[in-house]
Each structure stands twice: as structure tokens, then as C-alpha cells.
Design a protein around this motif. Structure first.
Motif, PDB file in Angstrom:
ATOM      1  N   MET A 163      18.783  -9.003 -13.227  1.00  0.00           N
ATOM      2  CA  MET A 163      17.621  -9.710 -12.593  1.00  0.00           C
ATOM      3  C   MET A 163      16.423  -8.659 -12.353  1.00  0.00           C
ATOM      4  SD  MET A 163      17.720 -10.606  -8.711  1.00  0.00           S
ATOM      5  CE  MET A 163      18.309  -9.108  -7.711  1.00  0.00           C
ATOM      6  N   PRO A 164      15.428  -8.995 -13.272  1.00  0.00           N
ATOM      7  CA  PRO A 164      14.179  -7.947 -13.253  1.00  0.00           C
ATOM      8  C   PRO A 164      13.497  -8.045 -11.912  1.00  0.00           C
ATOM      9  CG  PRO A 164      13.853  -9.831 -14.627  1.00  0.00           C
ATOM     10  CD  PRO A 164      15.100  -9.948 -14.257  1.00  0.00           C
ATOM     11  N   ALA A 165      12.722  -7.246 -11.442  1.00  0.00           N
ATOM     12  CA  ALA A 165      12.021  -7.059 -10.414  1.00  0.00           C
ATOM     13  C   ALA A 165      10.616  -8.064 -10.585  1.00  0.00           C
ATOM     14  CB  ALA A 165      11.610  -5.605 -10.107  1.00  0.00           C
ATOM     15  N   ARG A 166      10.407  -8.809  -9.525  1.00  0.00           N
ATOM     16  CA  ARG A 166       9.362  -9.480  -9.608  1.00  0.00           C
ATOM     17  C   ARG A 166       7.884  -9.049  -9.081  1.00  0.00           C
ATOM     18  NH1 ARG A 166      11.158 -14.552  -5.960  1.00  0.00           N
ATOM     19  NH2 ARG A 166       9.209 -14.732  -6.271  1.00  0.00           N
ATOM     20  N   SER A 167       8.134  -7.883  -8.394  1.00  0.00           N
ATOM     21  CA  SER A 167       6.813  -7.355  -8.163  1.00  0.00           C
ATOM     22  C   SER A 167       7.094  -5.739  -8.262  1.00  0.00           C
ATOM     23  CB  SER A 167       6.489  -7.526  -6.865  1.00  0.00           C
ATOM     24  OG  SER A 167       7.628  -7.220  -5.908  1.00  0.00           O
ATOM     25  N   GLN A 168       5.771  -4.916  -8.242  1.00  0.00           N
ATOM     26  CA  GLN A 168       5.762  -3.587  -8.218  1.00  0.00           C
ATOM     27  C   GLN A 168       6.507  -3.136  -6.944  1.00  0.00           C
ATOM     28  OE1 GLN A 168       2.291  -1.592  -8.884  1.00  0.00           O
ATOM     29  NE2 GLN A 168       1.654  -3.078 -10.681  1.00  0.00           N
TER      30      GLN A 168
ATOM     31  N   LEU B 160      17.071  -3.605 -11.546  1.00  0.00           N
ATOM     32  CA  LEU B 160      15.727  -3.613 -10.771  1.00  0.00           C
ATOM     33  C   LEU B 160      14.891  -2.480 -10.956  1.00  0.00           C
ATOM     34  CD1 LEU B 160      16.582  -5.337  -7.304  1.00  0.00           C
ATOM     35  CD2 LEU B 160      15.199  -6.065  -9.050  1.00  0.00           C
ATOM     36  N   ALA B 161      15.226  -1.312 -10.847  1.00  0.00           N
ATOM     37  CA  ALA B 161      14.607  -0.184 -10.941  1.00  0.00           C
ATOM     38  C   ALA B 161      14.069   0.216 -12.519  1.00  0.00           C
ATOM     39  CB  ALA B 161      15.157   1.191 -10.201  1.00  0.00           C
ATOM     40  N   ALA B 162      14.413  -0.494 -13.380  1.00  0.00           N
ATOM     41  CA  ALA B 162      14.226  -0.043 -14.878  1.00  0.00           C
ATOM     42  C   ALA B 162      13.268  -1.092 -15.204  1.00  0.00           C
ATOM     43  CB  ALA B 162      15.519  -0.345 -15.713  1.00  0.00           C
ATOM     44  N   THR B 163      12.765  -2.301 -14.382  1.00  0.00           N
ATOM     45  CA  THR B 163      11.777  -3.160 -14.866  1.00  0.00           C
ATOM     46  C   THR B 163      10.457  -2.495 -14.887  1.00  0.00           C
ATOM     47  OG1 THR B 163      13.013  -4.827 -13.471  1.00  0.00           O
ATOM     48  CG2 THR B 163      10.766  -5.329 -14.097  1.00  0.00           C
ATOM     49  N   ARG B 164       9.764  -2.942 -15.865  1.00  0.00           N
ATOM     50  CA  ARG B 164       8.457  -2.249 -16.069  1.00  0.00           C
ATOM     51  C   ARG B 164       7.425  -2.750 -15.214  1.00  0.00           C
ATOM     52  NH1 ARG B 164       6.283  -1.562 -21.641  1.00  0.00           N
ATOM     53  NH2 ARG B 164       6.695   0.591 -21.387  1.00  0.00           N
ATOM     54  N   ARG B 165       6.694  -1.901 -14.523  1.00  0.00           N
ATOM     55  CA  ARG B 165       5.636  -2.317 -13.912  1.00  0.00           C
ATOM     56  C   ARG B 165       4.421  -3.098 -14.329  1.00  0.00           C
ATOM     57  NH1 ARG B 165       4.867   2.644  -9.680  1.00  0.00           N
ATOM     58  NH2 ARG B 165       6.963   3.399 -10.012  1.00  0.00           N
ATOM     59  N   LYS B 166       4.223  -2.798 -15.437  1.00  0.00           N
ATOM     60  CA  LYS B 166       2.998  -3.288 -16.076  1.00  0.00           C
ATOM     61  C   LYS B 166       2.936  -4.729 -16.164  1.00  0.00           C
ATOM     62  CE  LYS B 166      -0.049  -2.675 -20.034  1.00  0.00           C
ATOM     63  NZ  LYS B 166      -0.239  -2.015 -21.430  1.00  0.00           N
ATOM     64  N   GLY B 167       1.855  -5.157 -15.488  1.00  0.00           N
ATOM     65  CA  GLY B 167       1.586  -6.716 -15.549  1.00  0.00           C
ATOM     66  C   GLY B 167       2.307  -7.518 -14.246  1.00  0.00           C
ATOM     67  N   LYS B 168       3.011  -6.373 -13.475  1.00  0.00           N
ATOM     68  CA  LYS B 168       3.707  -7.156 -12.307  1.00  0.00           C
ATOM     69  C   LYS B 168       2.573  -7.077 -10.970  1.00  0.00           C
ATOM     70  CE  LYS B 168       8.055  -7.408 -13.738  1.00  0.00           C
ATOM     71  NZ  LYS B 168       8.519  -8.439 -14.107  1.00  0.00           N
ATOM     72  N   PRO B 169       2.595  -8.263 -10.269  1.00  0.00           N
ATOM     73  CA  PRO B 169       1.848  -8.195  -9.016  1.00  0.00           C
ATOM     74  C   PRO B 169       2.341  -6.990  -7.927  1.00  0.00           C
ATOM     75  CG  PRO B 169       3.222 -10.007  -8.801  1.00  0.00           C
ATOM     76  CD  PRO B 169       3.471  -9.545 -10.175  1.00  0.00           C
TER      77      PRO B 169
END
Length: 61
Positions: free
Chosen positions: A1-6, A47-56
Motif C-alpha cells: 500500500m503506497p503512502a497517501r501523503s508526504q 510506505l517509506a519507498a513511496t515517491r513524494r512527488k505529486g502527493k499532498p
């Protein structure tokens, strides 16, 4: 499950660091403190590996 926010991604990174022993658990606050107890290392890595670009910055429930 990817992170939903920064914020979620950053908290997962902090919790992962504590779970691995790189950071003392006493330095954790809020969500990261709960994550380290309730999630496995593999879940935290995902979760930590999710890219932050484009996340709220934050997501309300």
C-alpha cells in the motif's frame, strides 16, 4: 500500500529507522510512534519507498 501523503511517507521512514535500530524509539512522535509498534518492517519499507512527488502534504480521513 503506497503512502497517501508526504506526511505519511515521512512518518513511515522515521518508524522504519527506529525499527531497524538507527534511531531511538524515544525520539518518535505521533503517527510514527504508533507505526513502529503496529507495522512490520516490510510494510514500513513499502510506505517509506513511496515517491513524494505529486502527493499532498496531508490527507484528512
Amino acid at each position: 500500500m503506497p503512502a497517501r501523503s508526504q506526511a505519511q511517507q515521512k512518518a513511515a521512514g522515521a518508524a522504519l529507522s527506529a525499527k531497524r535500530g538507527d534511531t531511538p524509539k524515544s525520539k518518535l512522535h505521533g503517527a510514527s510512534k504508533q507505526m513502529v509498534e503496529s507495522m512490520t518492517e516490510a510494510q514500513l519499507e513499502e510506505l517509506a519507498a513511496t515517491r513524494r512527488k505529486g502527493k499532498p502534504d496531508h490527507v484528512r480521513h
